[in-house]
Design a protein around this motif. Structure first.
Motif, PDB file in Angstrom:
ATOM      1  N   ALA A 189     -11.300   5.971  -9.657  1.00  0.00           N
ATOM      2  CA  ALA A 189      -9.863   5.801  -9.872  1.00  0.00           C
ATOM      3  C   ALA A 189      -9.051   6.718  -8.959  1.00  0.00           C
ATOM      4  CB  ALA A 189      -9.516   6.068 -11.335  1.00  0.00           C
ATOM      5  N   ILE A 190      -9.494   7.975  -8.797  1.00  0.00           N
ATOM      6  CA  ILE A 190      -8.776   8.906  -7.921  1.00  0.00           C
ATOM      7  C   ILE A 190      -8.744   8.373  -6.493  1.00  0.00           C
ATOM      8  CG2 ILE A 190      -8.903  11.189  -6.856  1.00  0.00           C
ATOM      9  CD1 ILE A 190      -9.911  12.250  -9.543  1.00  0.00           C
ATOM     10  N   ALA A 191      -9.888   7.871  -6.015  1.00  0.00           N
ATOM     11  CA  ALA A 191      -9.939   7.340  -4.649  1.00  0.00           C
ATOM     12  C   ALA A 191      -9.016   6.138  -4.483  1.00  0.00           C
ATOM     13  CB  ALA A 191     -11.381   6.951  -4.304  1.00  0.00           C
ATOM     14  N   LEU A 192      -9.044   5.236  -5.443  1.00  0.00           N
ATOM     15  CA  LEU A 192      -8.223   4.024  -5.348  1.00  0.00           C
ATOM     16  C   LEU A 192      -6.733   4.351  -5.497  1.00  0.00           C
ATOM     17  CD1 LEU A 192     -10.506   1.739  -7.555  1.00  0.00           C
ATOM     18  CD2 LEU A 192     -10.158   1.523  -5.081  1.00  0.00           C
ATOM     19  N   VAL A 193      -6.397   5.214  -6.461  1.00  0.00           N
ATOM     20  CA  VAL A 193      -5.003   5.583  -6.671  1.00  0.00           C
ATOM     21  C   VAL A 193      -4.471   6.358  -5.462  1.00  0.00           C
ATOM     22  CG1 VAL A 193      -3.467   7.020  -8.067  1.00  0.00           C
ATOM     23  CG2 VAL A 193      -5.124   5.522  -9.181  1.00  0.00           C
ATOM     24  N   GLY A 194      -5.284   7.274  -4.925  1.00  0.00           N
ATOM     25  CA  GLY A 194      -4.864   8.034  -3.748  1.00  0.00           C
ATOM     26  C   GLY A 194      -4.606   7.133  -2.554  1.00  0.00           C
ATOM     27  N   GLY A 195      -5.495   6.175  -2.334  1.00  0.00           N
ATOM     28  CA  GLY A 195      -5.281   5.233  -1.233  1.00  0.00           C
ATOM     29  C   GLY A 195      -4.019   4.421  -1.423  1.00  0.00           C
ATOM     30  N   PHE A 196      -3.764   4.016  -2.654  1.00  0.00           N
ATOM     31  CA  PHE A 196      -2.564   3.226  -2.901  1.00  0.00           C
ATOM     32  C   PHE A 196      -1.300   4.026  -2.616  1.00  0.00           C
ATOM     33  CE2 PHE A 196       1.006   2.182  -5.589  1.00  0.00           C
ATOM     34  CZ  PHE A 196       1.217   0.854  -5.243  1.00  0.00           C
ATOM     35  N   TYR A 197      -1.246   5.285  -3.075  1.00  0.00           N
ATOM     36  CA  TYR A 197      -0.011   6.056  -2.906  1.00  0.00           C
ATOM     37  C   TYR A 197       0.260   6.387  -1.436  1.00  0.00           C
ATOM     38  CZ  TYR A 197       1.060   6.452  -7.820  1.00  0.00           C
ATOM     39  OH  TYR A 197       1.420   6.155  -9.115  1.00  0.00           O
ATOM     40  N   LEU A 198      -0.787   6.471  -0.617  1.00  0.00           N
ATOM     41  CA  LEU A 198      -0.558   6.609   0.824  1.00  0.00           C
ATOM     42  C   LEU A 198       0.167   5.376   1.365  1.00  0.00           C
ATOM     43  CD1 LEU A 198      -3.907   8.198   2.071  1.00  0.00           C
ATOM     44  CD2 LEU A 198      -1.657   9.288   1.956  1.00  0.00           C
ATOM     45  N   THR A 199      -0.264   4.203   0.919  1.00  0.00           N
ATOM     46  CA  THR A 199       0.412   2.984   1.364  1.00  0.00           C
ATOM     47  C   THR A 199       1.815   2.885   0.763  1.00  0.00           C
ATOM     48  OG1 THR A 199      -0.451   1.585  -0.435  1.00  0.00           O
ATOM     49  CG2 THR A 199      -1.799   1.781   1.551  1.00  0.00           C
ATOM     50  N   ALA A 200       1.997   3.395  -0.477  1.00  0.00           N
ATOM     51  CA  ALA A 200       3.319   3.334  -1.111  1.00  0.00           C
ATOM     52  C   ALA A 200       4.350   4.135  -0.322  1.00  0.00           C
ATOM     53  CB  ALA A 200       3.236   3.851  -2.551  1.00  0.00           C
ATOM     54  N   ILE A 201       3.926   5.271   0.245  1.00  0.00           N
ATOM     55  CA  ILE A 201       4.844   6.058   1.073  1.00  0.00           C
ATOM     56  C   ILE A 201       5.276   5.252   2.286  1.00  0.00           C
ATOM     57  CG2 ILE A 201       5.021   8.114   2.526  1.00  0.00           C
ATOM     58  CD1 ILE A 201       3.090   9.493   0.553  1.00  0.00           C
ATOM     59  N   VAL A 202       4.322   4.578   2.921  1.00  0.00           N
ATOM     60  CA  VAL A 202       4.647   3.740   4.089  1.00  0.00           C
ATOM     61  C   VAL A 202       5.589   2.611   3.676  1.00  0.00           C
ATOM     62  CG1 VAL A 202       3.688   2.200   5.855  1.00  0.00           C
ATOM     63  CG2 VAL A 202       2.479   4.307   5.237  1.00  0.00           C
ATOM     64  N   LEU A 203       5.324   1.993   2.523  1.00  0.00           N
ATOM     65  CA  LEU A 203       6.162   0.880   2.071  1.00  0.00           C
ATOM     66  C   LEU A 203       7.584   1.352   1.756  1.00  0.00           C
ATOM     67  CD1 LEU A 203       3.703  -1.053  -0.295  1.00  0.00           C
ATOM     68  CD2 LEU A 203       4.252  -1.514   2.089  1.00  0.00           C
ATOM     69  N   GLY A 204       7.703   2.503   1.105  1.00  0.00           N
ATOM     70  CA  GLY A 204       9.033   3.022   0.795  1.00  0.00           C
ATOM     71  C   GLY A 204       9.817   3.353   2.051  1.00  0.00           C
ATOM     72  N   LEU A 205       9.171   4.025   3.001  1.00  0.00           N
ATOM     73  CA  LEU A 205       9.826   4.334   4.272  1.00  0.00           C
ATOM     74  C   LEU A 205      10.149   3.046   5.034  1.00  0.00           C
ATOM     75  CD1 LEU A 205       7.682   7.387   5.418  1.00  0.00           C
ATOM     76  CD2 LEU A 205      10.041   7.446   4.611  1.00  0.00           C
ATOM     77  N   GLY A 206       9.223   2.077   4.973  1.00  0.00           N
ATOM     78  CA  GLY A 206       9.457   0.802   5.654  1.00  0.00           C
ATOM     79  C   GLY A 206      10.658   0.069   5.093  1.00  0.00           C
ATOM     80  N   ALA A 207      10.805   0.087   3.751  1.00  0.00           N
ATOM     81  CA  ALA A 207      11.970  -0.560   3.136  1.00  0.00           C
ATOM     82  C   ALA A 207      13.254   0.141   3.556  1.00  0.00           C
ATOM     83  CB  ALA A 207      11.827  -0.549   1.619  1.00  0.00           C
ATOM     84  N   GLY A 208      13.204   1.483   3.614  1.00  0.00           N
ATOM     85  CA  GLY A 208      14.385   2.222   4.056  1.00  0.00           C
ATOM     86  C   GLY A 208      14.730   1.956   5.504  1.00  0.00           C
ATOM     87  N   ALA A 209      13.705   1.835   6.361  1.00  0.00           N
ATOM     88  CA  ALA A 209      13.933   1.656   7.788  1.00  0.00           C
ATOM     89  C   ALA A 209      14.324   0.237   8.150  1.00  0.00           C
ATOM     90  CB  ALA A 209      12.672   2.060   8.555  1.00  0.00           C
ATOM     91  N   LEU A 210      13.675  -0.750   7.549  1.00  0.00           N
ATOM     92  CA  LEU A 210      13.867  -2.143   7.957  1.00  0.00           C
ATOM     93  C   LEU A 210      14.914  -2.875   7.129  1.00  0.00           C
ATOM     94  CD1 LEU A 210      10.104  -3.070   8.559  1.00  0.00           C
ATOM     95  CD2 LEU A 210      11.829  -2.481  10.270  1.00  0.00           C
TER      96      LEU A 210
END
Length: 535
Positions: free
Chosen positions: A285-306
């Protein structure tokens, strides 16, 4: 947005497909067993990887996919802090909770306490706290569902959101009453895979837009945030003053400590056969959740940028629709086929996320009611024990009642960010459940009075502080914006209520007339560390 409204057919079709697939899983699983162990623990035969996926599915809720990404899109650095808090919390679960809870419990948190305490008072207290926490968490998921479908239908009014909340509530009742834990676990596994794959693909598309340069992505997000460089620095959301900073500390405490007290997370450790499997589940769970939150940061920044902070806020003031809007933009915009298809796909994944999490939460609340309150706490010593069949029937009826109450509460909380709402649930869990659990597992002198006081000493202040906080009244985004009865200045009560929970547990123990049973504590200690006698 009109182009999206005119071509909403693909999104509606995918939503329908998600509902049909989850219902098919539910009815398939519902035929495989009707005993209490099947309903509450899924037969205890899931592998560590399967349970790890289900744990991440339970944890990666609408707060993560919709709320956290929305906060990052609107507030940058301060939004990222949410994801860090959610992730760090799993270290507490891994180190202090996973194996010990699996060894000492059967279906619920109260099972752990009842091993060394008087059963009726601790089950009444722990069962009540579990119901409150799961209700708060349920409200967050259903608010996310309302925002998502309102965006899909192009309706900003309350009618679309309201009917969506009612529909999600009806579906979660079906999932739990028909399929129990086995169906809920398989729905979580399917949903976790969909969510992780969808998030990774969307994040990759964002990075490709910026030629793989995270720095360019962050600069573009800051440029379109309306806040400039402050977007990339601490304090945009929690830096306006001393109270704001205290609110952030309170939120951080709630996020880091709350996971270990969440009833639907604790109950998942009972679905594996051994404590070792529970620990391995947590590592997955830690590995999967950690991987997801890395992508969530990219998605949040992407929504702000685009997309830009302005359009994100215009679609939903709390930012709950940032990810679907990002998908729409990446696909080519509102009038394009690619935009509509990608929007539909991401929205369907988000909807699957919500459906899966509400099923797990409803199951946890119905288990707390039936197993702890109905079958034990409310039974006198002279009354006949409830049979397993009666208990499961009571749990199914409790799912109906929980669903109805969650629907009503959700209709009044539609203006709030879902990640923020989950933060409140974490605060209550950390205030009421965590002190009781840790004291019971690690403090030899802990008594029944201490356990009851710890639960209510954290639960009651946490709930009262929320009621008299800006969350409920006094601001334009409050649940009741037209009135003002604020007495507590912070939005999250954790800074006050969590220490009160620990203090109440200590005070109840040292003032108790009864001594702790040393033999029962020794039995609990051996069982928690070795698994001897575990179910």
């Amino acid at each position: 947005m009109n182009g999206l409204v005119d071509h909403r057919g693909p999104a509606v079709a995918l939503f329908a497909a998600v509902v049909l697939v989850t219902l098919a899983i539910t009815f398939w699983a519902g035929r495989r067993g009707q005993a209490a162990e099947d309903f509450y623990a899924g037969g205890r035969d899931f592998s560590p990887l399967q349970n790890g996926l289900a744990l991440s599915g339970d944890y990666l809720s609408a707060a993560s996919f919709l709320g956290v990404t929305g906060l990052i899109a609107l507030y940058g650095y301060d939004g990222v802090l949410y994801s860090i808090g959610f992730l760090v919390a799993w270290l507490v679960v891994l180190m202090l909770v996973a194996e010990l809870v699996r060894n000492t419990g059967r279906y619920t948190l109260a099972d752990v306490l009842a091993l060394r305490m008087r059963q009726r008072p601790v089950r009444a207290a722990a069962g009540t706290a579990s119901l409150v926490v799961t209700l708060l968490y349920l409200v967050a998921q259903m608010v996310g569902a309302g925002s998502l479908v309102a965006l899909l239908l192009g309706a900003g009014g309350g009618a679309a959101k309201g009917w969506t909340i009612v529909a999600v509530g009806g579906l979660m009742i079906v999932y739990v009453t028909v399929g129990g834990m086995r169906a809920t676990t398989w729905i979580q596994i399917v949903k976790a895979l969909l969510l992780l794959v969808g998030a990774v693909l969307l994040a990759a598309a964002v990075l490709l837009r910026f030629h793989g340069d995270p720095g360019a992505l962050m600069r573009a997000a800051a440029d379109h945030s309306g806040a400039g460089r402050a977007y990339l620095e601490p304090g945009l959301r929690y830096g306006s003053g001393a109270l704001s900073r205290l609110d952030f500390v309170s939120l951080g405490l709630a996020l880091v400590l709350g996971t270990a007290g969440l009833p639907h997370i604790l109950s998942r450790f009972y679905t594996v056969p051994t404590a070792r499997a529970a620990r391995r589940s947590t590592v997955w769970a830690i590995a999967l959740v950690g991987g997801f939150y890395l992508t969530a940061i990219v998605l949040g920044l992407g929504a702000g940028a685009l997309v830009g902070a302005g359009p994100v806020r215009a679609a939903n003031p709390a930012g709950n629709t940032a990810v679907p809007l990002l998908a729409l933009h990446l696909g080519g915009g509102a009038g394009s086929t690619g935009g509509v298809v990608l929007f539909a796909l991401i929205s369907a994944i988000a909807f699957a996320t919500i459906l899966a999490v509400v099923a797990g939460l409803t199951l946890a609340s119905s288990a707390a009611f039936a197993h702890d309150l109905y079958a034990r706490a409310w039974r006198g010593p002279d009354e006949r024990e409830v049979s397993e069949r009666q208990e499961v029937v009571a749990a199914r009826l409790a799912a109906v009642g929980t669903g109805a109450l969650a629907i009503v509460l959700s209709l009044f909380a539609q203006r709030l960010n879902v990640a923020f709402l989950v933060g409140l649930a974490f605060a209550v869990a950390a205030s009421a459940n965590l002190p009781t659990l840790l004291y019971s597992l690690f403090w030899r002198r802990f008594t029944t009075r201490g356990a009851v006081w710890a639960v209510y000493g954290g639960l009651v202040p946490a709930v009262l502080l929320v009621v008299f906080s800006p969350v409920v009244s006094g601001t334009p985004t409050s649940v009741l914006p037209g009135v003002d009865f604020r007495l507590f200045p912070l939005e999250n009560p954790g800074l006050v209520s969590i220490p009160l929970g620990f203090l109440a547990g200590w005070l109840g123990t040292v003032t108790s007339r009864e001594d702790a049973d040393g033999d029962k504590y020794a039995e609990l200690e051996v069982r928690s560390l070795t698994g001897a006698g575990a179910v």
